[in-house]
Scaffold this motif. Sequence first.
Motif, PDB file in Angstrom:
ATOM      1  N   SER A 156      46.542  21.675  31.935  1.00 40.14           N
ATOM      2  CA  SER A 156      45.575  21.904  32.354  1.00 40.14           C
ATOM      3  C   SER A 156      45.850  23.686  32.574  1.00 40.14           C
ATOM      4  O   SER A 156      47.178  24.006  32.197  1.00 40.14           O
ATOM      5  N   VAL A 157      44.756  24.226  32.113  1.00 38.00           N
ATOM      6  CA  VAL A 157      44.492  25.738  32.374  1.00 38.00           C
ATOM      7  C   VAL A 157      43.785  26.141  34.246  1.00 38.00           C
ATOM      8  O   VAL A 157      42.290  25.870  33.897  1.00 38.00           O
ATOM      9  N   HIS A 158      44.140  26.540  34.717  1.00 32.43           N
ATOM     10  CA  HIS A 158      43.794  27.835  35.691  1.00 32.43           C
ATOM     11  C   HIS A 158      43.910  28.869  36.247  1.00 32.43           C
ATOM     12  O   HIS A 158      44.283  29.939  35.795  1.00 32.43           O
ATOM     13  N   SER A 159      42.715  29.338  36.215  1.00 33.38           N
ATOM     14  CA  SER A 159      42.441  30.636  36.621  1.00 33.38           C
ATOM     15  C   SER A 159      41.423  30.980  37.400  1.00 33.38           C
ATOM     16  O   SER A 159      40.918  30.316  38.182  1.00 33.38           O
ATOM     17  N   GLY A 160      41.647  32.280  37.885  1.00 34.05           N
ATOM     18  CA  GLY A 160      41.094  32.670  39.121  1.00 34.05           C
ATOM     19  C   GLY A 160      41.326  32.399  40.787  1.00 34.05           C
ATOM     20  O   GLY A 160      41.100  32.165  42.077  1.00 34.05           O
ATOM     21  N   LEU A 161      42.554  32.114  40.205  1.00 31.77           N
ATOM     22  CA  LEU A 161      43.454  31.807  41.594  1.00 31.77           C
ATOM     23  C   LEU A 161      44.024  32.621  42.493  1.00 31.77           C
ATOM     24  O   LEU A 161      44.731  32.598  43.888  1.00 31.77           O
ATOM     25  N   ASP A 162      43.982  33.496  42.629  1.00 37.84           N
ATOM     26  CA  ASP A 162      44.364  35.214  43.159  1.00 37.84           C
ATOM     27  C   ASP A 162      43.143  35.713  43.349  1.00 37.84           C
ATOM     28  O   ASP A 162      43.127  37.244  42.742  1.00 37.84           O
ATOM     29  N   ALA A 163      42.217  35.554  43.948  1.00 40.54           N
ATOM     30  CA  ALA A 163      40.727  36.418  43.823  1.00 40.54           C
ATOM     31  C   ALA A 163      41.346  37.734  44.154  1.00 40.54           C
ATOM     32  O   ALA A 163      41.274  38.741  43.828  1.00 40.54           O
ATOM     33  N   SER A 164      42.228  37.939  45.716  1.00 41.94           N
ATOM     34  CA  SER A 164      42.561  39.283  46.423  1.00 41.94           C
ATOM     35  C   SER A 164      43.688  40.581  45.192  1.00 41.94           C
ATOM     36  O   SER A 164      43.360  41.346  45.132  1.00 41.94           O
ATOM     37  N   GLY A 165      43.698  39.946  44.516  1.00 44.23           N
ATOM     38  CA  GLY A 165      44.730  40.411  43.398  1.00 44.23           C
ATOM     39  C   GLY A 165      46.513  40.763  44.115  1.00 44.23           C
ATOM     40  O   GLY A 165      47.325  41.698  43.510  1.00 44.23           O
ATOM     41  N   HIS A 166      46.852  40.528  44.960  1.00 46.63           N
ATOM     42  CA  HIS A 166      47.871  40.675  46.024  1.00 46.63           C
ATOM     43  C   HIS A 166      48.750  39.972  46.830  1.00 46.63           C
ATOM     44  O   HIS A 166      49.711  39.922  47.325  1.00 46.63           O
ATOM     45  N   SER A 167      48.437  38.546  46.085  1.00 51.20           N
ATOM     46  CA  SER A 167      48.979  37.405  46.421  1.00 51.20           C
ATOM     47  C   SER A 167      50.775  37.909  45.390  1.00 51.20           C
ATOM     48  O   SER A 167      50.616  37.901  43.795  1.00 51.20           O
ATOM     49  N   LYS A 168      51.437  36.923  46.073  1.00 48.63           N
ATOM     50  CA  LYS A 168      52.896  36.989  45.875  1.00 48.63           C
ATOM     51  C   LYS A 168      53.778  35.595  45.597  1.00 48.63           C
ATOM     52  O   LYS A 168      53.902  34.927  45.155  1.00 48.63           O
ATOM     53  N   GLU A 169      52.273  34.652  45.989  1.00 49.27           N
ATOM     54  CA  GLU A 169      52.596  32.992  46.157  1.00 49.27           C
ATOM     55  C   GLU A 169      51.781  31.991  44.856  1.00 49.27           C
ATOM     56  O   GLU A 169      51.791  31.558  44.678  1.00 49.27           O
ATOM     57  N   ARG A 170      50.615  33.561  44.472  1.00 48.04           N
ATOM     58  CA  ARG A 170      49.683  32.172  43.487  1.00 48.04           C
ATOM     59  C   ARG A 170      49.268  33.352  42.576  1.00 48.04           C
ATOM     60  O   ARG A 170      49.272  34.169  42.892  1.00 48.04           O
TER      61      ARG A 170
END
Length: 503
Positions: free
Chosen positions: A378-392
């Motif tokens: 699987s491929v997953h995009s757009g998981l960090d919309a803010s650009g600031h996440s340290k966890e995803r």
Amino acid sequence: MRILTGTLMHETNTFNERPTTLEDFHPLIGQELFEHAFWRGNAESTGGIVETLQVEGAEVIPSVHAVAMVSGTVVDEAYEEIKRGVLAAVRAAGPLDGICFCLHGSMCAKSVLDPEGDLMSAIREEVGPRLPIVCTLDMHAKATDLLLASVNAFTVFRTAPHTDRYDCGERAAELLLRIIRRKLEVVTVAARLPLLLCGENSMTTVQPMRDLIAEVYETGREKHVLNAEYALGFPWADTPHHSVSALVCGEAAELEALTDTALRMAGRLWEKREQFRFSEETYSLDEAIDVALREAEGPVVVSDTGDNPTAGASSDLTGMLERLLQRGVDRALVAVIADPASFAACREAGSGATLELALGRRRPDSVEPFAARVEVRSVHSGLDASGHSKERCDAAVVRIGGVDVIVAERRIAVYDPAYLAQLGLRPGDYRLIAVKSGYLSPGYRAMGTRSLFALTPGQTAIELDKLRYERLTSPIYPQQLDTVWNRDEERERMLGMFKGRRK
């Protein structure tokens, strides 16, 4: 009431050769902070500071908010740019009643080994000696003379893993308000111990740190004490500032009593130095795999301690993965291997594709990748919309033999098992989950039927005697087991810091 705030958070691992740049900090300037929500809640102490001050009716003036994930030495240009921005905000702020700043306390720049002390000293020069300044610190901070001379009081994380970040900011804001309203002249003293500790042997959920933190709360209730804390330092930074400190703040008129209290706290910790052992069952890599496979039920969570991104490692070593494959282990998951090129290849190929990857690095001292034929699950995009996440972040899940691997676009801290669910993974499907971590978050500990440390090589090796320090001040325990701490000499040093201090 007008309070200036700001954030400079970076824990520097000098053994990681990749430099940390300005872009890594995602700096927000002034009011830009309020255009985002990622910092609210328990993400960091900034939320506790800002929201507490706002509830109290204070006008919060943001300067610079700059947070980078733990990584290598900060380039001078990045630190200087952040410093210029903070000082410009201080100069433009107008009359202030106080400053409440969020720091880490273990940052290193190439030419400035104590950036937090340097920054707060520069701020102090701008605002003068009377304006109260309170800062938050990570538990793994170093308390340098320059930092102590520039800041009136500190609050420090009291949990490891760090689950009280918001609370730490809240306590800092409340302490600052108390100082302002009562017009107190406040100082902080630090009793230092020649001691190296890593988080993996000082978790606050186990002894001896559990009792020591309980004593911190008791000490904070003593009449002459405004706040008391431990700062444990960060061992994966080669600096001359290593120590464990007991910090006590109170009114300047109580200097000697504060000093004796800090020495008492330090003495209690020093007496327990031999009790600081790894907080989880600890084995060599093969032994950890053996133990995990003997469990009747899973998943067993195994920490790949030497490649732990939350302590600054590159998070791209494939040693754990290769050993699982060599031993024919199935129903295993590796979370995560950070490799932007491999992720891009998986994204281009798409789910269901089979392709050849040059994945990560095989050894800490090499750039040789691990050649692997993988099936892209699987491929997953757009998981960090803010650009600031340290966890995803965006990632692909690939399968190699019987092992699933999360190939991440960048380094992330695998604190939250909810990230696995975002990737469509179910922990119960695995009997072994290898996590690039040191001590595990409460979420991972609760998820696993058993948790283990694997003593793996890398930039965050938890066997500290295997690290090569060049700037370390010696003697220091446990590098030298016969290290002596002299309470009387430390008391004289502490009181000497205040002689001739500007009034």
